[in-house]
Enzyme design. Structure first.
Site, PDB file in Angstrom:
ATOM      1  N   ARG A 134       0.803  -1.224   0.000  1.00 29.17           N
ATOM      2  CA  ARG A 134       0.000   0.000   0.000  1.00 29.17           C
ATOM      3  C   ARG A 134       0.832   1.269   0.000  1.00 29.17           C
ATOM      4  NH1 ARG A 134      -2.961  -3.579   1.490  1.00 29.17           N
ATOM      5  NH2 ARG A 134      -1.141  -4.193   2.646  1.00 29.17           N
ATOM      6  N   THR A 135       1.786   1.347   0.915  1.00 25.66           N
ATOM      7  CA  THR A 135       2.466   2.621   1.075  1.00 25.66           C
ATOM      8  C   THR A 135       3.214   2.986  -0.203  1.00 25.66           C
ATOM      9  OG1 THR A 135       2.642   2.181   3.425  1.00 25.66           O
ATOM     10  CG2 THR A 135       4.006   3.956   2.570  1.00 25.66           C
ATOM     11  N   LYS A 166      25.503  -3.381  -1.086  1.00 32.14           N
ATOM     12  CA  LYS A 166      26.968  -3.246  -1.202  1.00 32.14           C
ATOM     13  C   LYS A 166      27.535  -2.477  -0.021  1.00 32.14           C
ATOM     14  CE  LYS A 166      26.702  -2.791  -6.237  1.00 32.14           C
ATOM     15  NZ  LYS A 166      26.869  -1.819  -7.322  1.00 32.14           N
ATOM     16  N   HIS A 186       5.124   6.118  11.438  1.00 32.73           N
ATOM     17  CA  HIS A 186       4.617   5.943  10.076  1.00 32.73           C
ATOM     18  C   HIS A 186       3.634   7.090   9.811  1.00 32.73           C
ATOM     19  CE1 HIS A 186       3.306   4.280   6.401  1.00 32.73           C
ATOM     20  NE2 HIS A 186       3.054   3.032   6.746  1.00 32.73           N
TER      21      HIS A 186
HETATM   22  C1  NCD Z   1       1.780  -0.899   8.148  1.00 33.50           C
HETATM   23  C2  NCD Z   1       3.277  -0.712   8.296  1.00 33.50           C
HETATM   24  O1  NCD Z   1       4.011  -0.916   7.333  1.00 33.50           O
HETATM   25  O2  NCD Z   1       3.669  -0.355   9.387  1.00 33.50           O
HETATM   26  N1  NCD Z   1       1.375  -1.111   6.836  1.00 33.50           N
HETATM   27  C3  NCD Z   1       1.091  -0.028   6.052  1.00 33.50           C
HETATM   28  O3  NCD Z   1       1.940   0.757   5.756  1.00 33.50           O
HETATM   29  N2  NCD Z   1      -0.194   0.155   5.687  1.00 33.50           N
HETATM   30  C4  NCD Z   1       1.203  -1.889   9.068  1.00 33.50           C
HETATM   31  C5  NCD Z   1       1.776  -3.280   9.093  1.00 33.50           C
HETATM   32  O4  NCD Z   1       2.689  -3.612   8.338  1.00 33.50           O
HETATM   33  O5  NCD Z   1       1.264  -4.062   9.889  1.00 33.50           O
END
Ligand code: NCD
Length: 304
Positions: free
Chosen positions: A51-52, A80, A129
C-alpha cells in the site's frame, strides 16, 4: 525545504489544510491531474510494502508526475554497504521528492539531514509511520465530520506497531479523545509513548487485555497485525499472533456506528466475513491513502 518524519512535524492547522486539500482532490481529481508535470518522486523502500509504496506512486502518477525507485534493500546499493546519507545525496539529483521506508528507526531522519529534496518517512522500523497516520486521520474526519470526542480502541501489537505510535502521537492533540489500549501484556505500548506522550499530556487511557469486555465502549476499533518481522524469536510470535481475532460474532457487541480501521496488511486478526459489515472501513481507508499522499506531495513541493 520541509520533510515529514513524524505527524508532529505538521501543526493542527496544517493537518486540517492537508485534509481539506485531500477532500478537494477526491472530489475534483481532474483539476490536479497535471500539477506535478515534470516532477519525479523517488520511492526508496528498504523494507516490504504494498500500500504505502504503490499509493505514493499512484499519487504522483495521478498528479501527472513520474516515479522511480527500488522496493527492497537487496536491489539497491545498500546490499553493497552504501549508507542512506550517500544514497539520498545522489537521489537528490535524480528526483524532486523522496518517500523512504527503512527497517532502522531514524534512518529517514538521517537521510533528510543530507538531502537536497524533501524526504517523507514511509515507516522506520517500529518507530513512526506518519503518512499512515494522515490516512487514518483523514478517514476518521471523512466519516465523522471532525476528530473530536471519540473513544478509540487500539488493538493488537501496540509495542512494535509503528502505525499505532504515530496515531497516538497525532491524536493527543485533538479534544475529547480517549484511548483503550488492547494488547497482551508483552505487546503493550512502549514506555516512551505512555510517559512522554500520554502521561505528559494528562491524557485519558486504559490498558486491557480483553477485546470483548471493551467492545461496546468504542467509537473506533483500530486493529493491527502482530509484527512478526520485529520479533526476536518465532515461538513468541506463534504464541501471540492469534491473541485477538475480530469476528462477525464479536461485531454484535459493538456500537451500531463503530468504525473498524486497520492499516493493512491483515493476517488473521480480522476474519474475512467482517469485510461485508458496513462498519468495516479498512479498504476505504487504504483508498484514502492516495488522496492524502497527493495532498502531501503538492504541499511539500510547494505547488499549492
Ligand atoms: C503498516 C506498516 O508498514 O507499518 N502497513 C502499512 O503501511 N499500511 C502496518 C503493518 O505492516 O502491519
Amino acid at each position: 525545504m520541509r520533510h515529514l518524519m513524524s505527524p508532529l512535524d505538521l501543526s493542527r492547522a496544517e493537518l486540517e489544510q492537508l485534509m481539506d486539500l485531500a477532500d478537494d482532490i477526491k472530489l475534483h481529481p481532474d483539476v490536479y491531474s497535471e500539477k506535478c508535470h515534470g516532477k519525479k518522486l523517488a520511492t526508496c523502500f528498504y523494507e516490504p510494502s504494498t500500500r504505502t509504496r504503490l499509493s505514493f506512486e499512484a499519487a504522483m502518477l495521478n498528479l501527472g508526475g513520474s516515479v522511480l525507485g527500488f522496493s527492497s534493500a537487496d536491489s539497491s546499493s545498500a546490499a553493497k554497504g552504501e549508507s542512506v546519507s550517500d544514497t539520498i545525496r545522489v537521489i537528490s539529483s535524480y528526483a524532486d521528492i523522496c518517500a523512504m521506508r527503512h527497517p532502522k528507526e531514524g534512518a529517514p531522519l538521517v537521510a533528510s539531514q543530507r538531502s537536497l529534496i524533501p524526504v517523507i518517512n514511509a515507516g522506520d522500523g517500529g518507530h513512526q509511520h506518519p503518512t499512515q497516520t494522515l490516512t487514518d486521520l483523514f478517514t476518521i474526519r471523512s466519516l465523522r465530520g471532525e476528530i473530536k470526542d471519540l473513544t478509540i480502541g487500539l488493538c493488537g501489537d501496540l509495542k512494535f506497531g509503528r502505525t499505532v505510535h504515530s496515531l497516538i502521537n497525532a491524536l493527543v492533540r485533538y479534544p475529547g479523545i480517549k484511548f483503550v489500549l488492547i494488547s497482551p501484556e508483552e505487546l503493550r505500548v512502549p514506555e516512551y509513548i505512555r510517559e512522554d506522550v500520554l502521561d505528559k499530556n494528562g491524557f485519558e487511557y486504559k490498558e486491557v487485555d480483553s477485546l470483548d469486555n471493551v467492545m461496546g465502549e468504542l467509537d473506533i476499533l483500530y486493529m493491527t497485525r502482530v509484527q512478526r518481522e520485529r520479533f526476536f524469536n518465532e515461538e513468541d510470535y506463534i504464541r501471540l499472533k492469534d491473541f485477538f481475532i475480530l469476528t462477525k460474532e464479536k461485531m454484535h457487541l459493538a456500537k451500531k456506528d463503530m468504525m473498524v480501521l486497520h492499516p493493512l496488511p491483515r493476517v488473521n486478526e480480522i476474519a474475512v466475513d467482517v469485510d461485508d459489515d458496513p462498519r468495516a472501513m479498512y479498504f476505504e481507508q487504504a483508498r484514502n491513502g492516495v488522496f492524502i499522499r497527493m495532498a502531501l506531495i503538492l504541499t511539500l513541493l510547494e505547488l499549492v
